[in-house]
Design a protein around this motif. Structure first.
Motif, PDB file in Angstrom:
ATOM      1  N   MET A 156       0.845  -1.175   0.000  1.00  0.00           N
ATOM      2  CA  MET A 156       0.000   0.000   0.000  1.00  0.00           C
ATOM      3  C   MET A 156       0.893   1.243   0.000  1.00  0.00           C
ATOM      4  SD  MET A 156      -2.830   1.166   2.794  1.00  0.00           S
ATOM      5  CE  MET A 156      -4.008   0.057   2.065  1.00  0.00           C
ATOM      6  N   GLU A 157       0.579   2.171  -0.877  1.00  0.00           N
ATOM      7  CA  GLU A 157       1.346   3.415  -0.938  1.00  0.00           C
ATOM      8  C   GLU A 157       1.096   4.266   0.298  1.00  0.00           C
ATOM      9  OE1 GLU A 157       0.453   5.486  -4.524  1.00  0.00           O
ATOM     10  OE2 GLU A 157       1.172   3.863  -5.791  1.00  0.00           O
ATOM     11  N   LYS A 158       2.136   4.955   0.721  1.00  0.00           N
ATOM     12  CA  LYS A 158       2.057   5.741   1.944  1.00  0.00           C
ATOM     13  C   LYS A 158       0.950   6.791   1.890  1.00  0.00           C
ATOM     14  CE  LYS A 158       5.669   8.175   3.219  1.00  0.00           C
ATOM     15  NZ  LYS A 158       6.844   8.690   3.963  1.00  0.00           N
ATOM     16  N   ALA A 159       0.821   7.493   0.785  1.00  0.00           N
ATOM     17  CA  ALA A 159      -0.204   8.547   0.689  1.00  0.00           C
ATOM     18  C   ALA A 159      -1.602   7.975   0.913  1.00  0.00           C
ATOM     19  CB  ALA A 159      -0.122   9.241  -0.668  1.00  0.00           C
ATOM     20  N   ARG A 160      -1.866   6.809   0.332  1.00  0.00           N
ATOM     21  CA  ARG A 160      -3.179   6.181   0.514  1.00  0.00           C
ATOM     22  C   ARG A 160      -3.360   5.719   1.954  1.00  0.00           C
ATOM     23  NH1 ARG A 160      -5.180   0.579  -0.656  1.00  0.00           N
ATOM     24  NH2 ARG A 160      -7.400   0.766  -0.306  1.00  0.00           N
ATOM     25  N   LEU A 161      -2.322   5.113   2.523  1.00  0.00           N
ATOM     26  CA  LEU A 161      -2.391   4.663   3.906  1.00  0.00           C
ATOM     27  C   LEU A 161      -2.716   5.825   4.838  1.00  0.00           C
ATOM     28  CD1 LEU A 161      -1.973   2.582   6.198  1.00  0.00           C
ATOM     29  CD2 LEU A 161       0.473   3.155   6.115  1.00  0.00           C
TER      30      LEU A 161
ATOM     31  N   ILE B 234       6.381  -1.627  13.504  1.00  0.00           N
ATOM     32  CA  ILE B 234       7.241  -0.656  12.810  1.00  0.00           C
ATOM     33  C   ILE B 234       8.665  -0.788  13.336  1.00  0.00           C
ATOM     34  CG2 ILE B 234       7.749   1.797  12.491  1.00  0.00           C
ATOM     35  CD1 ILE B 234       4.676   2.264  12.496  1.00  0.00           C
ATOM     36  N   SER B 235       8.799  -0.861  14.655  1.00  0.00           N
ATOM     37  CA  SER B 235      10.128  -1.039  15.249  1.00  0.00           C
ATOM     38  C   SER B 235      10.748  -2.350  14.803  1.00  0.00           C
ATOM     39  CB  SER B 235      10.036  -1.018  16.776  1.00  0.00           C
ATOM     40  OG  SER B 235       9.589   0.239  17.218  1.00  0.00           O
ATOM     41  N   ALA B 236       9.943  -3.410  14.771  1.00  0.00           N
ATOM     42  CA  ALA B 236      10.453  -4.710  14.342  1.00  0.00           C
ATOM     43  C   ALA B 236      10.950  -4.656  12.901  1.00  0.00           C
ATOM     44  CB  ALA B 236       9.365  -5.779  14.485  1.00  0.00           C
ATOM     45  N   ALA B 237      10.195  -4.006  12.022  1.00  0.00           N
ATOM     46  CA  ALA B 237      10.597  -3.912  10.615  1.00  0.00           C
ATOM     47  C   ALA B 237      11.903  -3.146  10.477  1.00  0.00           C
ATOM     48  CB  ALA B 237       9.497  -3.241   9.799  1.00  0.00           C
ATOM     49  N   ARG B 238      12.024  -2.068  11.224  1.00  0.00           N
ATOM     50  CA  ARG B 238      13.255  -1.275  11.162  1.00  0.00           C
ATOM     51  C   ARG B 238      14.470  -2.058  11.638  1.00  0.00           C
ATOM     52  NH1 ARG B 238      10.749   4.209  13.522  1.00  0.00           N
ATOM     53  NH2 ARG B 238      10.283   5.232  11.542  1.00  0.00           N
TER      54      ARG B 238
ATOM     55  N   LEU C  67       7.871   6.696   7.666  1.00  0.00           N
ATOM     56  CA  LEU C  67       8.426   5.492   7.053  1.00  0.00           C
ATOM     57  C   LEU C  67       8.679   5.663   5.566  1.00  0.00           C
ATOM     58  CD1 LEU C  67       6.334   2.695   8.757  1.00  0.00           C
ATOM     59  CD2 LEU C  67       8.789   3.084   9.001  1.00  0.00           C
ATOM     60  N   ASP C  68       9.691   4.987   5.111  1.00  0.00           N
ATOM     61  CA  ASP C  68       9.997   4.922   3.685  1.00  0.00           C
ATOM     62  C   ASP C  68       8.876   4.144   2.987  1.00  0.00           C
ATOM     63  OD1 ASP C  68      11.471   3.000   1.518  1.00  0.00           O
ATOM     64  OD2 ASP C  68      12.287   5.037   1.519  1.00  0.00           O
ATOM     65  N   ASP C  69       8.406   4.669   1.867  1.00  0.00           N
ATOM     66  CA  ASP C  69       7.320   4.030   1.130  1.00  0.00           C
ATOM     67  C   ASP C  69       7.682   2.595   0.753  1.00  0.00           C
ATOM     68  OD1 ASP C  69       4.671   4.412   0.173  1.00  0.00           O
ATOM     69  OD2 ASP C  69       5.434   4.490  -1.876  1.00  0.00           O
ATOM     70  N   ARG C  70       8.931   2.383   0.428  1.00  0.00           N
ATOM     71  CA  ARG C  70       9.380   1.045   0.030  1.00  0.00           C
ATOM     72  C   ARG C  70       9.227   0.052   1.188  1.00  0.00           C
ATOM     73  NH1 ARG C  70      15.239  -0.899  -1.522  1.00  0.00           N
ATOM     74  NH2 ARG C  70      14.701  -2.858  -2.526  1.00  0.00           N
ATOM     75  N   LEU C  71       9.561   0.465   2.415  1.00  0.00           N
ATOM     76  CA  LEU C  71       9.409  -0.419   3.573  1.00  0.00           C
ATOM     77  C   LEU C  71       7.941  -0.759   3.799  1.00  0.00           C
ATOM     78  CD1 LEU C  71      10.829  -1.908   5.900  1.00  0.00           C
ATOM     79  CD2 LEU C  71      10.516   0.143   7.274  1.00  0.00           C
TER      80      LEU C  71
ATOM     81  N   GLN D  69       5.642  -1.065   1.586  1.00  0.00           N
ATOM     82  CA  GLN D  69       5.121  -1.929   0.533  1.00  0.00           C
ATOM     83  C   GLN D  69       5.868  -3.249   0.377  1.00  0.00           C
ATOM     84  OE1 GLN D  69       4.323   0.048  -3.224  1.00  0.00           O
ATOM     85  NE2 GLN D  69       4.329   2.020  -2.177  1.00  0.00           N
ATOM     86  N   GLU D  70       7.151  -3.274   0.702  1.00  0.00           N
ATOM     87  CA  GLU D  70       7.974  -4.436   0.364  1.00  0.00           C
ATOM     88  C   GLU D  70       8.677  -5.040   1.574  1.00  0.00           C
ATOM     89  OE1 GLU D  70      10.628  -3.330  -2.794  1.00  0.00           O
ATOM     90  OE2 GLU D  70       9.049  -2.267  -3.857  1.00  0.00           O
ATOM     91  N   THR D  71       8.062  -4.958   2.730  1.00  0.00           N
ATOM     92  CA  THR D  71       8.712  -5.402   3.956  1.00  0.00           C
ATOM     93  C   THR D  71       9.240  -6.828   3.844  1.00  0.00           C
ATOM     94  OG1 THR D  71       7.111  -4.033   5.106  1.00  0.00           O
ATOM     95  CG2 THR D  71       8.498  -5.439   6.463  1.00  0.00           C
ATOM     96  N   ALA D  72       8.435  -7.727   3.296  1.00  0.00           N
ATOM     97  CA  ALA D  72       8.833  -9.137   3.233  1.00  0.00           C
ATOM     98  C   ALA D  72      10.112  -9.330   2.419  1.00  0.00           C
ATOM     99  CB  ALA D  72       7.709  -9.985   2.655  1.00  0.00           C
ATOM    100  N   GLN D  73      10.324  -8.508   1.408  1.00  0.00           N
ATOM    101  CA  GLN D  73      11.530  -8.626   0.598  1.00  0.00           C
ATOM    102  C   GLN D  73      12.725  -7.903   1.232  1.00  0.00           C
ATOM    103  OE1 GLN D  73       8.527  -7.516  -0.991  1.00  0.00           O
ATOM    104  NE2 GLN D  73       8.073  -9.612  -1.566  1.00  0.00           N
ATOM    105  N   LEU D  74      12.459  -6.912   2.056  1.00  0.00           N
ATOM    106  CA  LEU D  74      13.526  -6.076   2.601  1.00  0.00           C
ATOM    107  C   LEU D  74      14.023  -6.523   3.969  1.00  0.00           C
ATOM    108  CD1 LEU D  74      12.021  -2.602   1.681  1.00  0.00           C
ATOM    109  CD2 LEU D  74      13.873  -3.779   0.497  1.00  0.00           C
ATOM    110  N   VAL D  75      13.179  -7.195   4.726  1.00  0.00           N
ATOM    111  CA  VAL D  75      13.515  -7.562   6.103  1.00  0.00           C
ATOM    112  C   VAL D  75      13.657  -9.078   6.192  1.00  0.00           C
ATOM    113  CG1 VAL D  75      12.764  -7.483   8.503  1.00  0.00           C
ATOM    114  CG2 VAL D  75      12.290  -5.545   6.997  1.00  0.00           C
ATOM    115  N   VAL D  76      14.814  -9.525   6.617  1.00  0.00           N
ATOM    116  CA  VAL D  76      15.075 -10.954   6.759  1.00  0.00           C
ATOM    117  C   VAL D  76      14.090 -11.559   7.762  1.00  0.00           C
ATOM    118  CG1 VAL D  76      16.798 -12.645   7.494  1.00  0.00           C
ATOM    119  CG2 VAL D  76      17.504 -10.594   6.233  1.00  0.00           C
ATOM    120  N   ASN D  77      13.523 -12.696   7.414  1.00  0.00           N
ATOM    121  CA  ASN D  77      12.602 -13.463   8.267  1.00  0.00           C
ATOM    122  C   ASN D  77      11.240 -12.799   8.493  1.00  0.00           C
ATOM    123  OD1 ASN D  77      14.461 -15.548   8.635  1.00  0.00           O
ATOM    124  ND2 ASN D  77      15.425 -14.446  10.331  1.00  0.00           N
TER     125      ASN D  77
END
Length: 167
Positions: free
Chosen positions: A1-6, A58-62, A116-120, A122-130
């Motif tokens: 989901m794009e940040k602006a829409r969220l 959010i903290s976990a993703a970071r 938050l970065d828009d990419r994070l 939308q793409e958390t699963a690809q950017l954050v290990v596990n």
């Protein structure tokens, strides 16, 4: 989901919830029935607890850690147990405390989502290990919008039935 829409959806859902709360009498805030045996005050405290979990994700993703909000892996019994634990932990709070905590937590979550970065988002699963959950933006949307809307709709139905029967 794009940040602006969220962010737009978060604001819309928050406004609708607060508009509905503004129509309640003092008595209605404490009556059971807002969600089963829970009062509206209890529901507000419940929503706050889940917003706090979204903030922790959010903290976990970071930090590259697993999210807390993995509904796909939680049974109905586990969700109910968690909801009851939240209820017990917050039951002694005053209405002022519950409302203050809700608004403060919602604003904090909104501010964090905005930062938050828009990419994070939308793409958390690809950017954050596990990361085993949906993208972070969807988790935030689920709590700050979908969950709020579910309780808004339930509260509207309860109020309509209550006020319709009282007339």
């Amino acid at each position: 989901m794009e940040k602006a829409r969220l962010l737009s959806e978060m604001k819309r859902c928050y406004r609708e919830w607060n508009s509905l709360l503004a129509t309640l009498t003092s008595e209605e805030l404490f009556l059971p029935g807002g969600a089963g045996a829970w009062s509206v005050k209890d529901v507000i405290a419940h929503l706050t607890a889940w917003l706090e979990l979204a903030f922790s994700d959010i903290s976990a993703a970071r930090e590259g850690r697993e999210p807390m909000l993995c509904f796909d892996t939680m049974s109905e019994e586990e969700l109910e147990e968690l909801n009851q634990r939240f209820h017990r932990e917050r039951q002694g709070q005053t209405l002022v405390e519950v409302l203050t905590n809700f608004h403060t937590t919602w604003r904090r979550l909104y501010d964090e989502a905005m930062a938050l970065d828009d990419r994070l988002l939308q793409e958390t699963a690809q950017l954050v290990v596990n990361w085993q959950a949906r993208p972070l933006g969807e988790l935030i949307y689920g709590e700050a919008c979908e969950h709020l809307v579910d309780h808004t709709n339930a509260l509207q139905a309860w109020l309509s039935a209550r006020r319709g029967n009282a007339a």
